[in-house]
Design a protein around this motif. Sequence first.
Motif, PDB file in Angstrom:
ATOM      1  N   ILE A   1       0.874  -1.166   0.000  1.00  0.00           N
ATOM      2  CA  ILE A   1       0.000   0.000   0.000  1.00  0.00           C
ATOM      3  C   ILE A   1       0.912   1.217   0.000  1.00  0.00           C
ATOM      4  O   ILE A   1       1.519   1.569   0.998  1.00  0.00           O
ATOM      5  CB  ILE A   1      -0.913   0.025   1.241  1.00  0.00           C
ATOM      6  CG1 ILE A   1      -1.654  -1.314   1.395  1.00  0.00           C
ATOM      7  CG2 ILE A   1      -1.891   1.194   1.154  1.00  0.00           C
ATOM      8  CD1 ILE A   1      -2.561  -1.652   0.253  1.00  0.00           C
ATOM      9  N   GLY A   2       1.037   1.860  -1.151  1.00  0.00           N
ATOM     10  CA  GLY A   2       1.996   2.944  -1.339  1.00  0.00           C
ATOM     11  C   GLY A   2       3.143   2.459  -2.206  1.00  0.00           C
ATOM     12  O   GLY A   2       3.694   1.372  -1.967  1.00  0.00           O
ATOM     13  N   TYR A   3       3.465   3.242  -3.221  1.00  0.00           N
ATOM     14  CA  TYR A   3       4.504   2.808  -4.155  1.00  0.00           C
ATOM     15  C   TYR A   3       5.434   3.955  -4.489  1.00  0.00           C
ATOM     16  O   TYR A   3       5.748   4.230  -5.638  1.00  0.00           O
ATOM     17  CB  TYR A   3       3.847   2.243  -5.432  1.00  0.00           C
ATOM     18  CG  TYR A   3       4.771   1.406  -6.282  1.00  0.00           C
ATOM     19  CD1 TYR A   3       5.434   0.312  -5.752  1.00  0.00           C
ATOM     20  CD2 TYR A   3       4.960   1.715  -7.620  1.00  0.00           C
ATOM     21  CE1 TYR A   3       6.270  -0.460  -6.531  1.00  0.00           C
ATOM     22  CE2 TYR A   3       5.799   0.956  -8.425  1.00  0.00           C
ATOM     23  CZ  TYR A   3       6.453  -0.130  -7.864  1.00  0.00           C
ATOM     24  OH  TYR A   3       7.282  -0.903  -8.651  1.00  0.00           O
ATOM     25  N   GLY A   4       5.905   4.624  -3.438  1.00  0.00           N
ATOM     26  CA  GLY A   4       6.927   5.640  -3.599  1.00  0.00           C
ATOM     27  C   GLY A   4       8.298   4.994  -3.651  1.00  0.00           C
ATOM     28  O   GLY A   4       8.452   3.821  -4.007  1.00  0.00           O
ATOM     29  N   SER A   5       9.320   5.731  -3.258  1.00  0.00           N
ATOM     30  CA  SER A   5      10.690   5.214  -3.338  1.00  0.00           C
ATOM     31  C   SER A   5      10.875   3.982  -2.459  1.00  0.00           C
ATOM     32  O   SER A   5      11.572   3.033  -2.840  1.00  0.00           O
ATOM     33  CB  SER A   5      11.685   6.301  -2.935  1.00  0.00           C
ATOM     34  OG  SER A   5      11.408   6.794  -1.633  1.00  0.00           O
ATOM     35  N   ILE A   6      10.240   3.964  -1.282  1.00  0.00           N
ATOM     36  CA  ILE A   6      10.366   2.806  -0.399  1.00  0.00           C
ATOM     37  C   ILE A   6       9.631   1.609  -0.984  1.00  0.00           C
ATOM     38  O   ILE A   6      10.172   0.493  -1.046  1.00  0.00           O
ATOM     39  CB  ILE A   6       9.833   3.139   1.006  1.00  0.00           C
ATOM     40  CG1 ILE A   6      10.701   4.211   1.656  1.00  0.00           C
ATOM     41  CG2 ILE A   6       9.788   1.891   1.881  1.00  0.00           C
ATOM     42  CD1 ILE A   6      10.169   4.703   2.992  1.00  0.00           C
TER      43      ILE A   6
END
Length: 231
Positions: free
Chosen positions: A146-151
Motif C-alpha cells: 500500500i503505497g509505491y513511492g521510493s520505499i
Amino acid sequence: MLAASHPVILNQLGPELGKALEVHPSRPVVIEDAFPPEPWKIAPKADILVTGGFASWKQAPRDWQFPQRLKWVQSQTTGIEIYPPTLLQDRIMTCGRGLNALPIAEFVFAAMLRVEKRLEETCARSEADWRQHDIGRLYGKTLGLIGYGSIGQAIARRALAFDMNVMVNRRTAWEGDSGIVAAGIDEIFATADHLVIAAPLTADTQGMVNRQLLSSAKPGLHLINISPGAS
C-alpha cells in the motif's frame, strides 16, 4: 535569499554530517547542535536548518516565532507532519524522500524472513534445540504494497528477486510495472500473505486501515507498517 557569502547552517544530525557540510564550495559556517532536546530553539543567525523527525518536535510551542533569517529547512525524514506549522511557513522546506528507502526495504525483508523461517524457533542455543522444524518460504508468496513511492519500489524490486508475486496500490493512476499487479486495497488485503503499508500520512490515508478492512484480510496475513503514524 540565503546569505550572500557564507551561509550559516544549523546541523542537528550529528558531526559526521557537519564535516560533509563544511567542505561544500559555499564554505558554510556550520553550527553543531546534535539531536537537541528542544530542536525548535534555533540560533538566530542560522540561514539553514538541517533536522530530523525527533519526537521532541511535538512539544514545540505553537506560538513560537522562528528566526526570520531562517530561509531553508532540510528534513532527514520523508514525512513532515511532525513539524510545527510555523516552521513550514514562508521558507523553503525540503525532505529526505528516498534517503531511507534501501535500509527500510532491508528491514521489511528481515521481518518477512523472520516470520517465514521461524528464526526464533529454529535458532539452536543448545543440543536440545536441534530438532526438525517446518519453515515457510518467500518464493511464490504474495506481497501487497500500500503505497509505491521510493520505499515501495525498493521493496518491490527485492520481492521480484525472491520470486514473489507483487500487488501494489498507489494514489495515482497506474497500470503496473513488469511483474507487478496494480490492485485495490480490499483485494490486496484479501490476497496477500505479507502486506506492507508504506503510504504517506494524508487526510485520505489517515484511518484507512480500520476494523472492517482488517476483518477482510486473508487469514494469517503478516502486516508490516512502515508508514508515518499520527498521534
